[in-house]
Design a protein around this motif. Sequence first.
Motif, PDB file in Angstrom:
ATOM      1  N   GLY A 105       0.782  -1.233   0.000  1.00 14.58           N
ATOM      2  CA  GLY A 105       0.000   0.000   0.000  1.00 14.58           C
ATOM      3  C   GLY A 105       0.810   1.276   0.000  1.00 14.58           C
ATOM      4  O   GLY A 105       0.232   2.372  -0.040  1.00 14.58           O
ATOM      5  N   ALA A 106       2.144   1.187   0.039  1.00 14.12           N
ATOM      6  CA  ALA A 106       2.972   2.395  -0.012  1.00 14.12           C
ATOM      7  C   ALA A 106       2.798   3.093  -1.352  1.00 14.12           C
ATOM      8  O   ALA A 106       2.500   2.450  -2.361  1.00 14.12           O
ATOM      9  N   PRO A 107       2.977   4.417  -1.398  1.00 13.09           N
ATOM     10  CA  PRO A 107       2.798   5.148  -2.655  1.00 13.09           C
ATOM     11  C   PRO A 107       3.755   4.647  -3.735  1.00 13.09           C
ATOM     12  O   PRO A 107       4.920   4.348  -3.457  1.00 13.09           O
ATOM     13  N   GLU A 108       3.270   4.572  -4.970  1.00 15.08           N
ATOM     14  CA  GLU A 108       4.118   4.135  -6.068  1.00 15.08           C
ATOM     15  C   GLU A 108       5.171   5.195  -6.357  1.00 15.08           C
ATOM     16  O   GLU A 108       5.067   6.354  -5.941  1.00 15.08           O
ATOM     17  N   LEU A 109       6.203   4.784  -7.088  1.00  8.85           N
ATOM     18  CA  LEU A 109       7.271   5.685  -7.504  1.00  8.85           C
ATOM     19  C   LEU A 109       7.258   5.813  -9.023  1.00  8.85           C
ATOM     20  O   LEU A 109       7.132   4.813  -9.733  1.00  8.85           O
ATOM     21  N   GLU A 166      10.460  10.399  -9.521  1.00  5.06           N
ATOM     22  CA  GLU A 166      10.497  10.313  -8.059  1.00  5.06           C
ATOM     23  C   GLU A 166      11.599   9.386  -7.586  1.00  5.06           C
ATOM     24  O   GLU A 166      12.205   9.620  -6.523  1.00  5.06           O
ATOM     25  N   LEU A 167      11.885   8.332  -8.341  1.00  4.16           N
ATOM     26  CA  LEU A 167      12.985   7.436  -7.984  1.00  4.16           C
ATOM     27  C   LEU A 167      14.307   8.190  -7.994  1.00  4.16           C
ATOM     28  O   LEU A 167      15.118   8.058  -7.060  1.00  4.16           O
ATOM     29  N   LEU A 168      14.527   8.992  -9.025  1.00  2.00           N
ATOM     30  CA  LEU A 168      15.762   9.778  -9.089  1.00  2.00           C
ATOM     31  C   LEU A 168      15.844  10.763  -7.933  1.00  2.00           C
ATOM     32  O   LEU A 168      16.876  10.847  -7.255  1.00  2.00           O
ATOM     33  N   ALA A 169      14.765  11.482  -7.680  1.00  2.00           N
ATOM     34  CA  ALA A 169      14.784  12.473  -6.597  1.00  2.00           C
ATOM     35  C   ALA A 169      15.019  11.807  -5.250  1.00  2.00           C
ATOM     36  O   ALA A 169      15.804  12.297  -4.420  1.00  2.00           O
ATOM     37  N   GLY A 170      14.366  10.659  -5.009  1.00  2.00           N
ATOM     38  CA  GLY A 170      14.531   9.965  -3.738  1.00  2.00           C
ATOM     39  C   GLY A 170      15.919   9.385  -3.579  1.00  2.00           C
ATOM     40  O   GLY A 170      16.512   9.435  -2.490  1.00  2.00           O
ATOM     41  N   ALA A 171      16.471   8.829  -4.647  1.00  2.00           N
ATOM     42  CA  ALA A 171      17.830   8.286  -4.586  1.00  2.00           C
ATOM     43  C   ALA A 171      18.850   9.395  -4.351  1.00  2.00           C
ATOM     44  O   ALA A 171      19.825   9.212  -3.609  1.00  2.00           O
ATOM     45  N   GLU A 172      18.631  10.557  -4.963  1.00  2.00           N
ATOM     46  CA  GLU A 172      19.540  11.689  -4.738  1.00  2.00           C
ATOM     47  C   GLU A 172      19.502  12.142  -3.284  1.00  2.00           C
ATOM     48  O   GLU A 172      20.540  12.487  -2.707  1.00  2.00           O
TER      49      GLU A 172
END
Length: 504
Positions: free
Chosen positions: A34-38, A42-48
């Motif tokens: 149920g966690a929000p999808e990426l 958003e994957l790039l921003a979160g990894a950064e």
Amino acid sequence: MTAGDDPPVGSIRHWIERRASETPNAVSHLFSDGAPELSYGELLAGAERVARRLKAAGAVRGDTVATFLGNSRTAVLVLFGLFLGGFRATPMNLAAGAAVHRYVLGHCDARVVIVGNGERQSFSESKPGDLAVIDAESLADPRTMPESTEPGYPPAAGDPALLMYTSGTTGRPKGVLHSHRSLLAGGWTTATAHRLGPQDRALCVLPHFHINGLCVTLMAPLVSGGSVIVCPRFSVRRFWEDCLVHEATWFSVVPTIISRLLHHDAEPHPEAVRRLKFGRSASSALPPDVHQAFETRFGVAIIETMGLTETAAQILANPLPPAVRKIGSPGIAFGNEVAILDGGGRILEPGQAGEIAVRGPNVMEGYLDDAEATAKTIMPDGWLRTGDLGHVDSDGYVYVTGRLKELIIKGGENIAPREIDDALYAHPDVVEAAAFARPCSDYGQRVEAAVRLKQASTVTMEQLIEHCRSRIGDFRAPDRIHVLESLPKGPSGKIQRIRLPDMI
């Protein structure tokens, strides 16, 4: 964009940035909890953000960063943050136990360890006193990220990306070193063999601290531009529902999972079956009777494959239908070379039995701080000895007969445990099976086996032994069969037969 004809160039960071630039709003990861999808953006921003926080905390280029994380949204951001930031990720096998954890944390020379909320107890039993500990959820939370530093250290293709430890069932686990180049090549061999593209969506039920879960279901979609449904763990009750609800087009599992699904009463929704292009079996041999029974019951094609931690997962795969699939074979080489070698390293002709070897861009750099083991495994001409025995047919399909270290030598004759396994799996009441050797004064070794039976089974051990005799003869049939509630398994669900003699 689908996987190309040549291995991917650049680093994992390059491929994250490329996906975020070309398709920023395309979904990269969904989460069955149920966690929000990426999206890729958003994957790039979160990894950064993860890379910035680690750099601000003092981690420098190439530092080993260990993780105690199960499959989750946070774990995905942390793992890709480590890759993006130029750090060396060491995912801890959560099923290994405190003694192995302490050894690995000491051997890998980790300076930092990232711990998830659900893994605090496991970590507290294992932690050496001199590690810097970072909370995973805080690390991935955008509200706590320092934005003033650069996101880590841009890695090159040949820089270290992953240090993953083998299961260690024959001694201390060995640290397998992979570069950005070899990890991407591992994902590329999967994407090439299965013709994956942006429209494809993988169901990931295997842990990311295992090479199958990491390379097959995380790297392959990154290379091919597809998406991944991340499940916390395999659930026989939720499997088909997750395929339906999240619109999976393929999945990667191990033979024990295929057997459990086959022996469970849950049925897939017709729409889930229609959407699934194939299921993928890896990590150990899939018994032909289980393979055929699964396809007959569920109507989902199973593609048998083969891979190792040392090869960033896949080295062999059967082609997709309508091309020829050979039941009982993990297929042909995609993206690398595979050969059968004799004891002296000479390549054997089709039909001759020997050791399976692989050479290609997905082969590891070596074992950490173990030059002797590396030299024994990787030959000077680049061939990596897998330790698996087999032969190749005239069409290039490889057949695996067993492991060198697991051969049963009865009265001077070599018996491959797999042929006993396959005979047992042919019985409808057998859910799990593994044959093994027991010392014997008459023959040197005798054949025994352990099985897990379906609930309410009334089959006797004498009947199972007779069943084996009818299929493989008296000499190869087990002298004794043990019934267990569950057979010992590694992190991916692969049965660890080498542990059985000490358990029974």
